[in-house]
Design a protein around this motif. Sequence first.
Motif, short mmCIF file in Angstrom:
data_model
loop_
_atom_site.label_atom_id
_atom_site.label_comp_id
_atom_site.label_asym_id
_atom_site.label_seq_id
_atom_site.Cartn_x
_atom_site.Cartn_y
_atom_site.Cartn_z
N LYS A 116 -1.95 12.57 2.79
CA LYS A 116 -2.48 12.42 4.15
C LYS A 116 -2.62 10.94 4.50
CE LYS A 116 -6.34 13.57 7.17
NZ LYS A 116 -6.80 12.24 7.47
N ARG A 117 -3.18 10.15 3.59
CA ARG A 117 -3.34 8.70 3.84
C ARG A 117 -2.01 8.00 4.04
NH1 ARG A 117 -8.04 7.36 -0.58
NH2 ARG A 117 -9.69 8.46 0.52
N THR A 126 -4.90 14.41 -0.60
CA THR A 126 -5.62 13.29 0.01
C THR A 126 -4.71 12.07 0.17
OG1 THR A 126 -7.70 14.08 -0.91
CG2 THR A 126 -7.63 11.78 -0.22
N ILE A 127 -3.98 11.74 -0.88
CA ILE A 127 -3.11 10.57 -0.84
C ILE A 127 -1.94 10.79 0.13
CG2 ILE A 127 -1.50 9.18 -2.20
CD1 ILE A 127 -3.54 9.56 -4.54
N GLU A 151 0.82 -1.21 0.00
CA GLU A 151 0.00 0.00 0.00
C GLU A 151 0.86 1.26 0.00
OE1 GLU A 151 -2.89 1.84 3.21
OE2 GLU A 151 -3.79 0.09 2.25
N TYR A 200 0.89 4.34 -2.76
CA TYR A 200 0.78 5.76 -2.44
C TYR A 200 1.95 6.53 -3.02
CZ TYR A 200 -2.97 4.99 1.03
OH TYR A 200 -4.14 4.67 1.66
#
Length: 69
Positions: free
Chosen positions: A35-36, A32-33, A2, A6
């Motif tokens: 932050k994830r 957004t990405i 994952e 990202y």
Amino acid sequence: AEAKDYAKALEILDAEVRRGEHLRNALFSAGTIAKRAGRYEAARDYLVRLRELEPESGVVRMALVQAYS
């Protein structure tokens, strides 16, 4: 895996931001990405740039608030 996804997504989006292509969407997606992926400072940077383009957007404001929390 994952984290690698990202990183690749951010690489692609960052290239779009540098070229100015789909700038608003690229900035929002990159924020957004990031932050994830736990890259909060990068997320804030992307979203602050987007807020400069769309100062009245509630969606952008909310995303920026979430990036600070």
